[in-house]
Design a protein around this motif. Structure first.
Motif, mmCIF file in Angstrom:
data_model
loop_
_atom_site.group_PDB
_atom_site.id
_atom_site.type_symbol
_atom_site.label_atom_id
_atom_site.label_comp_id
_atom_site.label_asym_id
_atom_site.label_seq_id
_atom_site.Cartn_x
_atom_site.Cartn_y
_atom_site.Cartn_z
ATOM 1 N N LEU A 15 0.826 -1.208 0.000
ATOM 2 C CA LEU A 15 0.000 0.000 0.000
ATOM 3 C C LEU A 15 0.860 1.257 0.000
ATOM 4 C CD1 LEU A 15 -2.970 -0.714 2.445
ATOM 5 C CD2 LEU A 15 -3.141 0.077 0.067
ATOM 6 N N ASP A 16 1.920 1.217 0.790
ATOM 7 C CA ASP A 16 2.853 2.337 0.847
ATOM 8 C C ASP A 16 3.404 2.621 -0.545
ATOM 9 O OD1 ASP A 16 4.772 4.046 2.663
ATOM 10 O OD2 ASP A 16 6.089 2.958 1.299
ATOM 11 N N ALA A 17 3.789 1.556 -1.247
ATOM 12 C CA ALA A 17 4.324 1.717 -2.598
ATOM 13 C C ALA A 17 3.283 2.310 -3.534
ATOM 14 C CB ALA A 17 4.810 0.373 -3.124
ATOM 15 N N GLU A 18 2.025 1.845 -3.408
ATOM 16 C CA GLU A 18 0.959 2.329 -4.277
ATOM 17 C C GLU A 18 0.652 3.800 -4.030
ATOM 18 O OE1 GLU A 18 -3.843 1.526 -5.000
ATOM 19 O OE2 GLU A 18 -2.634 0.060 -3.898
ATOM 20 N N VAL A 19 0.526 4.173 -2.755
ATOM 21 C CA VAL A 19 0.109 5.538 -2.420
ATOM 22 C C VAL A 19 1.212 6.547 -2.716
ATOM 23 C CG1 VAL A 19 -0.555 7.045 -0.511
ATOM 24 C CG2 VAL A 19 -1.576 4.765 -0.711
ATOM 25 N N LEU A 20 2.456 6.173 -2.461
ATOM 26 C CA LEU A 20 3.563 7.125 -2.578
ATOM 27 C C LEU A 20 4.370 6.943 -3.861
ATOM 28 C CD1 LEU A 20 4.814 7.031 1.121
ATOM 29 C CD2 LEU A 20 3.325 8.725 0.050
ATOM 30 N N ALA A 21 3.837 6.229 -4.827
ATOM 31 C CA ALA A 21 4.592 5.912 -6.043
ATOM 32 C C ALA A 21 5.076 7.160 -6.767
ATOM 33 C CB ALA A 21 3.730 5.058 -6.974
ATOM 34 N N GLU A 22 4.229 8.160 -6.903
ATOM 35 C CA GLU A 22 4.602 9.368 -7.640
ATOM 36 C C GLU A 22 5.764 10.085 -6.965
ATOM 37 O OE1 GLU A 22 2.632 13.703 -8.803
ATOM 38 O OE2 GLU A 22 1.328 11.973 -8.414
ATOM 39 N N HIS A 23 5.734 10.153 -5.651
ATOM 40 C CA HIS A 23 6.799 10.841 -4.916
ATOM 41 C C HIS A 23 8.097 10.048 -4.971
ATOM 42 C CE1 HIS A 23 4.044 13.880 -3.326
ATOM 43 N NE2 HIS A 23 3.164 12.895 -3.278
ATOM 44 N N LEU A 24 7.993 8.725 -4.932
ATOM 45 C CA LEU A 24 9.183 7.893 -5.037
ATOM 46 C C LEU A 24 9.826 8.067 -6.409
ATOM 47 C CD1 LEU A 24 11.024 5.785 -3.799
ATOM 48 C CD2 LEU A 24 9.428 4.025 -4.539
ATOM 49 N N ALA A 25 9.019 8.114 -7.453
ATOM 50 C CA ALA A 25 9.550 8.324 -8.798
ATOM 51 C C ALA A 25 10.257 9.661 -8.899
ATOM 52 C CB ALA A 25 8.417 8.235 -9.826
ATOM 53 N N SER A 26 9.733 10.672 -8.214
ATOM 54 C CA SER A 26 10.368 11.985 -8.227
ATOM 55 C C SER A 26 11.756 11.930 -7.585
ATOM 56 C CB SER A 26 9.485 13.003 -7.487
ATOM 57 O OG SER A 26 10.108 14.266 -7.417
ATOM 58 N N LEU A 27 11.890 11.164 -6.519
ATOM 59 C CA LEU A 27 13.186 11.044 -5.850
ATOM 60 C C LEU A 27 14.188 10.293 -6.716
ATOM 61 C CD1 LEU A 27 12.223 10.272 -2.134
ATOM 62 C CD2 LEU A 27 12.961 12.436 -3.122
ATOM 63 N N THR A 28 13.769 9.204 -7.344
ATOM 64 C CA THR A 28 14.709 8.456 -8.180
ATOM 65 C C THR A 28 15.137 9.292 -9.386
ATOM 66 O OG1 THR A 28 12.926 7.349 -9.412
ATOM 67 C CG2 THR A 28 13.781 6.223 -7.466
ATOM 68 N N ALA A 29 14.238 10.121 -9.915
ATOM 69 C CA ALA A 29 14.583 10.969 -11.049
ATOM 70 C C ALA A 29 15.573 12.062 -10.651
ATOM 71 C CB ALA A 29 13.319 11.590 -11.634
ATOM 72 N N TRP A 30 15.554 12.467 -9.372
ATOM 73 C CA TRP A 30 16.443 13.535 -8.900
ATOM 74 C C TRP A 30 17.878 13.066 -8.715
ATOM 75 C CZ3 TRP A 30 19.014 13.645 -4.143
ATOM 76 C CH2 TRP A 30 19.665 14.839 -3.832
ATOM 77 N N LEU A 31 18.110 11.804 -8.507
ATOM 78 C CA LEU A 31 19.443 11.314 -8.173
ATOM 79 C C LEU A 31 20.449 11.675 -9.263
ATOM 80 C CD1 LEU A 31 18.578 7.725 -6.855
ATOM 81 C CD2 LEU A 31 19.195 9.738 -5.492
ATOM 82 N N PRO A 32 21.631 12.153 -8.861
ATOM 83 C CA PRO A 32 22.672 12.527 -9.835
ATOM 84 C C PRO A 32 23.388 11.292 -10.370
ATOM 85 C CG PRO A 32 23.460 12.949 -7.609
ATOM 86 C CD PRO A 32 22.028 12.494 -7.475
#
Length: 298
Positions: free
Chosen positions: A40-57
């Motif tokens: 559920l955590d993965a489902e609800v916060l998926a968009e925010h998690l994707a934002s963090l992975t996209a930010w990584l240098p």
């Protein structure tokens, strides 16, 4: 396992493996419940998690990734989606969660890109994890008894120039309005206050500033970002179930110190047959923050 840490539902797993509950025996029912909450955590916060992975240098894109304290694969699958040529070694103490992760990988047709390793991250010697380009640790490092030693181990495990991403939630998410429930306004904050002794005993590194510790372990910290999270329940039906599972875990730590009136009000929220159930509220919202540190092995 015996009981999940209530600081957030993101990692309700044995401390010795990287996250979650006090280590010890855990039955299949408990493991399945926790796996459901992690999913559920993965489902609800998926968009925010994707934002963090996209930010990584990360340039070039990593091909060898280690997910420390992977749970049921929230980070593992986000990283596989972000880096389609990568393979992930998923590490956790819980055999049940690793089994669930492998089942999810098969269902996604990604089983050839995932290797699971059961390991105690507080042990002085870890299994061979190769020489990854990226190590990801989400809501896991603060549960370790010896985080300084673990940070040095990660540093020495990474390939030269590799990146270590440490992600932490700012405590347990909030869900209810401040004036809720109507008969006990402010109940949620009092519940969290009641868990502070539990936190101090079991997760003393919760809320730590990982930047100086990463530097002391030999990393060069290249960036830090805090992302505010607010997800309205009216736009995501999973928020109610997420709130229910999360508040059930808060109750486990808060029950001993809550006043009887607050405990009764909390139990009404958790009673799925009650008209006061959290599942029947239309004013829920997930409110929290995530901070990520990006640290390079130079």
């Amino acid at each position: 396992m015996n009981r999940a840490h209530p600081d957030h539902p993101h990692r309700p797993r044995p401390v010795r493996g990287g996250h979650g509950a006090p280590h010890g025996h855990h039955d299949k029912h408990s493991t399945d419940d926790q796996a459901d909450l992690l999913d559920l955590d993965a489902e609800v916060l998926a968009e925010h998690l994707a934002s963090l992975t996209a930010w990584l240098p990360l340039e070039p894109a990593p091909r060898r990734i280690v997910d420390l304290g992977c749970g049921t694969g929230t980070g593992t699958f986000a990283l596989l989606d972000r880096f389609p040529d990568a393979h992930v070694t998923a590490v956790d103490a819980s055999a049940g969660h690793l089994r669930h992760l492998r089942e999810r990988a098969r269902a996604r047709g990604a089983q050839e890109r995932v290797r699971t390793v059961q390991a105690d991250l507080d042990e002085p010697v870890w299994p061979d994890l190769g020489a990854p380009d990226l190590v990801w640790a989400s809501a896991s490092m603060h549960h370790l008894a010896h985080p300084d030693r673990a940070l040095r181990t990660v540093h020495d495990t990474l390939a030269p120039g590799g990146l270590f991403a440490v992600v932490e939630l700012a405590g347990f998410p909030r869900f209810l309005p401040e004036d809720a429930p109507e008969d006990r306004p402010g109940l949620e904050e009092r519940c969290h206050a009641a868990t502070e002794r539990f936190h101090a005993e079991h997760v003393p590194h919760r809320g730590a500033d990982w930047g100086p510790m990463l530097t002391a372990a030999g990393f060069e910290v290249e960036g830090e970002r805090t992302l505010a999270v607010r997800i309205e329940g009216s736009r995501n039906e999973a928020v109610g179930r997420y709130a229910l599972g999360s508040l059930q875990r808060v109750r486990g730590a808060a029950a001993a110190t809550l006043c009887p009136e607050d405990l009764a009000a909390l139990d009404r929220l958790l009673d799925t047959d009650s008209p006061h159930s959290v599942l029947r509220r239309d004013d829920l919202a997930v409110r929290t923050e995530r901070t990520v540190w990006a640290a390079r092995r130079t």
